[in-house]
Design a protein around this motif. Structure first.
Motif, PDB file in Angstrom:
ATOM      1  N   GLN A   1       0.815  -1.204   0.000  1.00  2.00           N
ATOM      2  CA  GLN A   1       0.000   0.000   0.000  1.00  2.00           C
ATOM      3  C   GLN A   1       0.855   1.264   0.000  1.00  2.00           C
ATOM      4  O   GLN A   1       0.356   2.359   0.196  1.00  2.00           O
ATOM      5  CB  GLN A   1      -0.945  -0.002   1.202  1.00  2.00           C
ATOM      6  CG  GLN A   1      -2.017  -1.074   1.127  1.00  2.00           C
ATOM      7  CD  GLN A   1      -2.913  -0.918  -0.094  1.00  2.00           C
ATOM      8  OE1 GLN A   1      -3.447   0.154  -0.367  1.00  2.00           O
ATOM      9  NE2 GLN A   1      -3.071  -1.990  -0.862  1.00  2.00           N
ATOM     10  N   SER A   2       2.150   1.088  -0.232  1.00  4.39           N
ATOM     11  CA  SER A   2       3.054   2.231  -0.300  1.00  4.39           C
ATOM     12  C   SER A   2       4.260   1.857  -1.134  1.00  4.39           C
ATOM     13  O   SER A   2       4.696   0.697  -1.151  1.00  4.39           O
ATOM     14  CB  SER A   2       3.509   2.639   1.111  1.00  4.39           C
ATOM     15  OG  SER A   2       4.556   3.598   1.034  1.00  4.39           O
TER      16      SER A   2
ATOM     17  N   GLN B   1      -7.182   1.191  -9.844  1.00  5.19           N
ATOM     18  CA  GLN B   1      -7.814   0.789  -8.596  1.00  5.19           C
ATOM     19  C   GLN B   1      -7.256   1.615  -7.448  1.00  5.19           C
ATOM     20  O   GLN B   1      -6.088   2.014  -7.459  1.00  5.19           O
ATOM     21  CB  GLN B   1      -7.567  -0.693  -8.304  1.00  5.19           C
ATOM     22  CG  GLN B   1      -8.380  -1.606  -9.197  1.00  5.19           C
ATOM     23  CD  GLN B   1      -8.513  -2.992  -8.616  1.00  5.19           C
ATOM     24  OE1 GLN B   1      -7.907  -3.328  -7.615  1.00  5.19           O
ATOM     25  NE2 GLN B   1      -9.327  -3.822  -9.250  1.00  5.19           N
ATOM     26  N   HIS B   2      -8.126   1.871  -6.472  1.00 11.29           N
ATOM     27  CA  HIS B   2      -7.696   2.513  -5.241  1.00 11.29           C
ATOM     28  C   HIS B   2      -6.941   1.531  -4.364  1.00 11.29           C
ATOM     29  O   HIS B   2      -7.126   0.315  -4.457  1.00 11.29           O
ATOM     30  CB  HIS B   2      -8.916   3.014  -4.450  1.00 11.29           C
ATOM     31  CG  HIS B   2      -9.365   4.391  -4.829  1.00 11.29           C
ATOM     32  ND1 HIS B   2      -8.592   5.508  -4.610  1.00 11.29           N
ATOM     33  CD2 HIS B   2     -10.517   4.827  -5.395  1.00 11.29           C
ATOM     34  CE1 HIS B   2      -9.260   6.582  -5.024  1.00 11.29           C
ATOM     35  NE2 HIS B   2     -10.425   6.195  -5.512  1.00 11.29           N
ATOM     36  N   GLY B   3      -6.130   2.070  -3.463  1.00 12.65           N
ATOM     37  CA  GLY B   3      -5.579   1.279  -2.382  1.00 12.65           C
ATOM     38  C   GLY B   3      -6.646   1.038  -1.327  1.00 12.65           C
ATOM     39  O   GLY B   3      -7.827   1.314  -1.525  1.00 12.65           O
TER      40      GLY B   3
ATOM     41  N   SER C   1      -9.421   5.060   0.427  1.00 13.35           N
ATOM     42  CA  SER C   1      -9.947   5.659  -0.795  1.00 13.35           C
ATOM     43  C   SER C   1     -10.482   7.054  -0.502  1.00 13.35           C
ATOM     44  O   SER C   1     -11.580   7.212   0.028  1.00 13.35           O
ATOM     45  CB  SER C   1     -11.054   4.771  -1.379  1.00 13.35           C
ATOM     46  OG  SER C   1     -11.615   5.386  -2.511  1.00 13.35           O
ATOM     47  N   VAL C   2      -9.704   8.064  -0.821  1.00 15.05           N
ATOM     48  CA  VAL C   2     -10.118   9.450  -0.623  1.00 15.05           C
ATOM     49  C   VAL C   2     -10.179  10.197  -1.955  1.00 15.05           C
ATOM     50  O   VAL C   2     -11.103  10.951  -2.226  1.00 15.05           O
ATOM     51  CB  VAL C   2      -9.174  10.173   0.356  1.00 15.05           C
ATOM     52  CG1 VAL C   2      -9.496  11.658   0.414  1.00 15.05           C
ATOM     53  CG2 VAL C   2      -9.272   9.551   1.737  1.00 15.05           C
ATOM     54  N   GLY C   3      -9.172   9.997  -2.805  1.00 14.40           N
ATOM     55  CA  GLY C   3      -9.101  10.716  -4.071  1.00 14.40           C
ATOM     56  C   GLY C   3     -10.169  10.279  -5.051  1.00 14.40           C
ATOM     57  O   GLY C   3     -10.813   9.239  -4.897  1.00 14.40           O
TER      58      GLY C   3
ATOM     59  N   THR D   1      -0.992   8.326   3.526  1.00 15.81           N
ATOM     60  CA  THR D   1      -0.957   8.335   2.063  1.00 15.81           C
ATOM     61  C   THR D   1      -2.107   7.508   1.498  1.00 15.81           C
ATOM     62  O   THR D   1      -2.643   6.606   2.132  1.00 15.81           O
ATOM     63  CB  THR D   1       0.382   7.775   1.530  1.00 15.81           C
ATOM     64  OG1 THR D   1       0.537   6.421   1.952  1.00 15.81           O
ATOM     65  CG2 THR D   1       1.547   8.621   1.992  1.00 15.81           C
ATOM     66  N   ASP D   2      -2.468   7.856   0.290  1.00 16.53           N
ATOM     67  CA  ASP D   2      -3.469   7.144  -0.497  1.00 16.53           C
ATOM     68  C   ASP D   2      -2.775   6.731  -1.795  1.00 16.53           C
ATOM     69  O   ASP D   2      -1.745   7.303  -2.177  1.00 16.53           O
ATOM     70  CB  ASP D   2      -4.643   8.088  -0.778  1.00 16.53           C
ATOM     71  CG  ASP D   2      -5.848   7.374  -1.387  1.00 16.53           C
ATOM     72  OD1 ASP D   2      -5.822   6.135  -1.446  1.00 16.53           O
ATOM     73  OD2 ASP D   2      -6.788   8.075  -1.795  1.00 16.53           O
TER      74      ASP D   2
END
Length: 328
Positions: free
Chosen positions: A182-183, A260-262, A265-267, A289-290
């Motif tokens: 995720q990073s 795909q989002h991680g 999910s904010v963006g 982070t996102d």
């Protein structure tokens, strides 16, 4: 529900000169290879099979072959046998327009459309698609396509959309799955961009070379901006033949897919912020982070060019922007 087996279909054929046979572009286009007592019976077999659009028949060997093909993906060629002939279905919009999307009773004894059990309306048969006027055959790999359902989905082909939101060509579909990582700081990706507290700056162009080591790779964009936002646009991965390997890199479809989002999910894809078009990916996550990511096909050892535009919209206490690639 398809047309009843006893239906007598009517078809119009065009016959080649004697001494010719049909050569399909792909083996999967051959749907029948048997013997028939006469050319009439062979042509009748084609007419009764809604998938058949071309047949060839040899009156000496009695070979009868039916093809789910047409002259856009095969050819009529000369053959040594002077008793071989090719028959092609003559198709026109008039065979389709008055029936498509009508109730199933309209296509009950019609070879050109079939009753959909999902919609209970007349639709194009399998391996064909509605182009607005008729049902041409779906396309094979690398063919130019102009709509989402134009490619052979049974062969896992999709009509790829480029980062301008334009349909391009039929390519193997890649299923993008959520990364365990995720990073960009987890695992062993190739780090392309790693910004920490760069301050505010307008859209800036970044470009890098990347040499794949596997047949698939995943690009990740990781963002944090406390308390403002970061925009990214026109993400591109291009191979040595200038083929775009990403889909919707400019977000011009107005949605994120197939990115795909991680797990956080904010963006979101947002209008009015694009560098070259209407849309960009806008992320204003705070406190962590996102990321978004997309998988693409690669050729191991063949260099690709990675580029994108990034905009840091305001100074903050923590600004992070990372772009990396994971081998799959």
């Amino acid at each position: 529900m398809s047309s009843p087996a006893h239906a007598i279909y009517s078809s119009t054929l065009s016959l080649s000169l004697q001494g010719h046979e049909f050569q399909p572009q792909y083996g999967v286009q051959l749907i029948f290879n048997e013997t028939a007592r006469s050319r009439l019976l062979c042509s009748a077999a084609c007419s009764q099979n809604p998938s058949c659009r071309i047949f060839d028949y040899d009156s000496s060997s009695h070979r009868c072959r039916l093809f789910e093909a047409d002259l856009t993906n095969g050819a009529i060629i000369a053959t040594a046998s002077q008793t071989s002939i090719v028959g092609s279905m003559i198709l026109s919009a008039s065979l389709y327009a008055s029936i498509y999307n009508q109730s199933c009773s309209a296509c009950q004894e019609n070879r050109y459309q079939t009753c959909s059990s999902t919609t209970n309306t007349c639709q194009c048969p399998g391996n064909s698609y509605w182009n607005g006027s008729m049902c041409p055959l779906q396309l094979f790999a690398n063919a130019t396509c102009s709509q989402i359902d134009a490619c052979r989905s049974d062969l896992n082909l999709s009509c790829i959309i480029n980062y301008y939101g334009e349909f391009t060509q039929c390519l193997l579909a890649i299923t993008t799955t959520a990364l365990v990582q995720q990073s960009c700081t987890v695992g062993s990706p190739t780090m392309l961009l790693n910004l920490y507290n760069p301050g505010a700056f307008p859209y800036t162009y970044y470009t890098y070379s990347y040499t794949p080591t596997t047949e698939q790779a995943t690009i990740m964009v990781e963002i944090q901006d406390d308390p403002n936002a970061i925009n990214i646009d026109d993400v591109s991965v291009v191979d040595t033949s200038s083929q775009q390997l990403l889909t919707n890199g400019g977000f011009e479809t107005g949605s994120l897919a197939p990115w795909q989002h991680g797990t956080t999910s904010v963006g979101a894809v947002t209008a009015g912020c694009g560098y070259s078009g209407a849309y960009c990916y806008w992320d204003s996550i705070v406190g962590q982070t996102d990321n978004i990511h997309q998988t693409f096909s690669t050729v191991p050892g063949s260099i690709v060019n990675v580029s994108f535009y990034l905009w840091s919209r305001g100074a903050g206490s923590v600004i992070i922007a990372r772009v990396c690639i994971y081998p799959n």
